[in-house]
Scaffold this active site. Structure first.
Site: not given
Lengths: 413, 260, 172
Positions: C136-137
């Site tokens: 995701c990040h």
């Protein structure tokens, strides 16, 4: 509604809001400064009580939906899940199920108050009609909600009620399949009734706004049924009626809580604690108590279509009451004959309710038919004729004069 | 003042009348049930814990041969307001039942002993199996039975103790048994309880009457497991509401003082 | 009459304040059941622990099981992974924790597979540190599941667990 408000914003944020959205002055005019007859008795508190009931049903209902599963295989057990596992689930569900009964009890008192004091008469016809729309929506919501539990009474009640629509000539079968989404009451039926059960309360809330809006044009009727002559006849809604209504709501809560905590199933049918079984019908199917009078009317006509029509008329006739009642005098206090017939009608409605809970046989059938006949007689004959033949008692000059006379009499005694 | 209190009184009578009409209408039907002074009756009623334990024993040793209590989990047996077995006792009770779990890594379903989190194991896997084993009659689930009949506890007790020889002239259908209190008086279930059918651990004599009361109390708990919570909270709510109503009434009178 | 009027405001104020206070207390108490119903219910709490058979998980392999609605990684670490995890200087870590404090048996790393940044599930054996990588990040975790790079603030959480015997572990 307008013209009474002396709302003067003082603080800067209120002034800011007021210039853009004058909602506070609207609220002030409707619920604070609104001039209300000073002689309203406790029967007038049921409007506030009904607002409370609607709020309770919506809040508890939204919460129950968080834990309920609208599927034929899981609906019943998800209700038991609420009763057993969810924190305070038993409380919220019992409030909701008894709340329906409390709502109807309050609405019937509210309606009979309107009938007794002639609150439906010119210029308040539309208030009454909007109220009747609310009542019809309430019965729909109550019926949908009762099905969701998916007990034996839910299932067979749904079967019986939906089959009523099958009695309609030509389109009956078409309507039935639209209602069911299948060949009988089944999962699609449960799902659509669930959707509608969530929708209808918000429709009710909308019509309630109209009902109150319409009320605030002519203002409240009052126990004397005479018009307000001036400021000496009224008090501001706040604090006089806000405090009185709050007190009445709390008294009502005591009555409500007695059921929730000490006899939560007294108003329900034991059969609804048996999961729906499409192969076995309970010995006698009865609707919840608040629909019993209409159920009695339905059953007293020995023909499927005519029975449905009679029940439909029994509800529809209430919409026409403002025109069926030909008397110009509103309050039954000054209508000696109507007063007697009002009580007779109330007794008739109670008898119909009693008969609705009984099997349709023998004496019950005979009594049911007489009571049904009287129900229609009351609206179609007695109400119109009474207005023409009755001599009303002299009306008091004004509300304030009557109030003064009464308190003087009270002091003398 | 007199007028107002009359109105309130009248409204209460009317409300009660409206509410009680259907109930009154139905109470008059059927054979009068035997009435028991249950510990859970009344606004302060609570369950008698030793009685619930005995009732569970009767259920387990007698009723559970045919009847399920499918909404009750083993863990409920140790929860407050119920029989309150210890958690260790509940684990032992649960382990006596087998549940199907899975699939495991090989894709097979497997049997394992029940755990507290599991629902109480049913005697038959499904309704058809139950019918097949019981002459075509379905032994109903008992979880909610005490609420699924009018005056449920009295009804259950009456049926359990209501077996008798059929009176002269009553023709019994094949495989049916005579019971004074069962609707129609012919019941498929043979008399389930008789004296000393179980041996109570707490030494209570296991008479028919005692066992019938115990198992009925247990079934009232399975139907209404939050009854004690409800009664306790109800008392607090009532006391609060009465106090609040009193204050509001005083405030109401004070606000209106200048108008009368 | 005058004495009455002088006394009046305080008595009236007291009544209003008392009524308002009692009402507020009632409203507060009433709110609790409606909030508490949102908490995990009894049936959810009863499912709070699971038992997993780990006898079939070979060295270098891992399984993901669901516990309390979240993935739990059970990784049978290789000797190289264990030593790599042990050699890291603790004081350089964002969330300082020794590898030995994160495992009960060095070969078994058991942790909640939820990135401590915003709750995504990290991918195994990816990233700059040979451990886990959150897609995701971009948070990187090492072979002990400790945060080494990226936005996540904490190491992957270690659930409560006990080894019942050599082949089974009870989580929760």
């Amino acid at each position: 509604m307008s013209g009474h408000s002396e709302f003067q914003p003082t603080s800067a944020p209120v002034k800011w809001l007021e210039r853009r959205l004058p909602i506070l002055s609207l609220m002030h005019g409707a619920a604070v400064a609104f001039p209300t007859p000073k002689n309203l008795n406790y029967w007038w508190t049921f409007g506030g009580i009904l607002m409370f009931c609607l709020g309770v049903q919506i809040i508890t209902g939204v919460i129950l939906v968080m834990h309920f599963t609208p599927h034929v295989d899981m609906a019943f057990s998800s209700v038991e899940h609420i009763m057993r596992d969810v924190n305070y689930g038993w409380l919220i569900r019992y409030i909701h199920s008894n709340g329906a009964s409390m709502f109807f009890l309050a609405v019937y008192i509210h309606m009979f108050r309107g009938l007794y004091y002639g609150s439906y008469k010119e210029p308040r016809e539309l208030i009454w009609i909007l109220g009747m729309v609310i009542y019809v929506l309430m019965t729909a919501a109550a019926f949908f909600g009762y099905v969701l539990v998916w007990g034996q009474m839910s299932f067979w009640g749904a079967t019986v009620i939906t089959n009523l629509f099958g009695a309609i000539p030509l389109v009956g079968d078409f309507l039935l399949s639209l209602l069911w989404g299948g060949f009988s009451v089944d999962n699609p039926t449960l799902n659509r009734l669930f959707s509608l059960h969530y929708l209808v309360p918000f429709l009710i809330a909308g019509v309630v706004v109209l009902h109150i809006w319409a009320l605030h044009v002519p203002g409240n009727n009052n126990p004397l049924g005479i018009d307000v002559k001036g400021p000496q006849d009224t008090v501001t809604f706040h604090p006089y009626y806000t405090i009185k209504d709050t007190f009445a709501v709390v008294m009502f809560m005591i009555f409500f809580a007695l059921f929730v905590f000490y006899m939560p199933n007294a108003l329900g049918e034991p059969d609804n604690y048996i999961e729906a079984n499409r192969l076995s019908t309970p010995a006698h199917i009865v609707p919840e108590w608040y629909l019993l009078p209409f159920y009695a009317i339905l059953r007293s006509i020995p023909d499927k279509l005519l029975g449905v029509i009679a029940m439909g008329i029994a509800i529809f006739v209430l919409f026409l009451v403002p025109w069926l009642d030909t008397s110009k005098v509103r309050s039954a206090r000054f209508r000696p004959l109507y007063k007697q017939f009002f009580w007779l009608f109330l007794i008739d409605a109670l008898i119909l309710g009693y008969i609705g809970a009984k099997p349709a046989e023998g004496m019950y059938l005979v009594i049911g038919r007489i009571a049904t006949a009287y129900y229609f007689l009351h609206f179609f004959i007695i109400l119109p004729v009474l207005g023409l033949v009755e001599t009303p008692k002299p009306l008091p000059e004004s509300i304030s004069k009557s109030v003064l006379d009464k308190s003087a009499a009270g002091k003398a005694a | 003042m007199k007028n107002k209190s009359q109105i309130i009184l009248r409204s209460i009578v009317l409300a009660a009348g409206l509410a009680l009409l259907p109930a009154a209408a139905q109470a008059s039907e059927g054979v009068a049930l035997k009435q028991v002074d249950w510990s859970f009756n009344g606004p302060f009623g609570t369950f008698d814990r030793p009685q619930l334990k005995r009732g569970f024993q009767v259920y387990k040793e007698v009723c559970a041969a045919c009847h399920s209590i499918k909404f009750v989990s083993y863990r409920n047996l140790s929860e407050a307001g119920g029989p309150q077995f210890t958690e260790a006792e509940v684990k032992t009770i649960a382990a006596a039942g087998n549940v199907t779990d899975g699939p495991n890594a090989d894709g097979e379903m497997f049997e394992r002993p029940a755990e507290p989190k599991d629902r109480i194991v049913k005697p038959f896997p499904n309704d058809n199996a139950a019918r097949a084993a019981n002459n075509g009659a379905l032994p109903p689930d008992l979880s909610l039975m005490a609420k699924a009949r009018k005056n449920g506890p009295d009804y259950l007790y009456s049926v359990l103790t209501g077996y008798a020889e059929p009176p002269e002239g009553v023709v019994m259908a094949d495989g049916m048994n005579f019971n004074h209190y069962f609707p129609g008086q012919q019941i498929a279930m043979p008399q389930p309880l008789s004296d000393d059918q179980v041996t109570y651990e707490d030494g209570t004599p296991a008479t028919l009457d005692q066992m019938a009361q115990d198992v009925t109390a247990f079934l009232m708990w399975t139907a209404e497991p939050k009854l004690e919570d409800r009664h306790k909270l109800g008392l607090k709510v009532m006391m609060f509401l009465v106090l609040f109503a009193g204050l509001l009434f005083a405030t109401y009178k004070r606000v209106w003082k200048d108008q009368h | 009459m005058t004495a009455d009027q002088a006394e009046e405001p305080t008595r009236r104020d007291f009544l209003y304040i008392a009524t308002g206070t009692v009402g507020a207390v009632g409203a507060g108490a009433l709110a609790w059941p409606f909030i508490h119903q949102l908490n995990p219910d009894a049936s959810v709490k009863a499912l709070a622990s699971i038992e997993v058979d780990i006898s079939a998980i070979g060295e270098g392999a891992a399984v993901t099981v669901t516990w309390r609605g979240k993935p739990v990684f059970i990784r049978h670490r290789t000797a190289a992974e264990i030593s790599a995890a042990g050699e890291v200087k603790i004081e350089e870590l964002r969330d300082p924790q020794a590898d030995k404090d994160r495992v009960q048996k060095p070969e078994w790393l058991i942790m909640v597979g939820v990135c401590t940044h915003l709750g995504c599930v990290p991918l195994g054996q990816k990233g700059d540190f040979g451990g886990w990588f959150c897609p995701c990040h971009g948070s990187h975790y090492d072979t002990s599941g400790r945060i080494r790079k990226g936005p996540a603030p904490n190491n992957l959480a270690i659930p409560e667990y006990v080894f019942l015997d050599d082949g089974r572990v009870k989580i929760g």
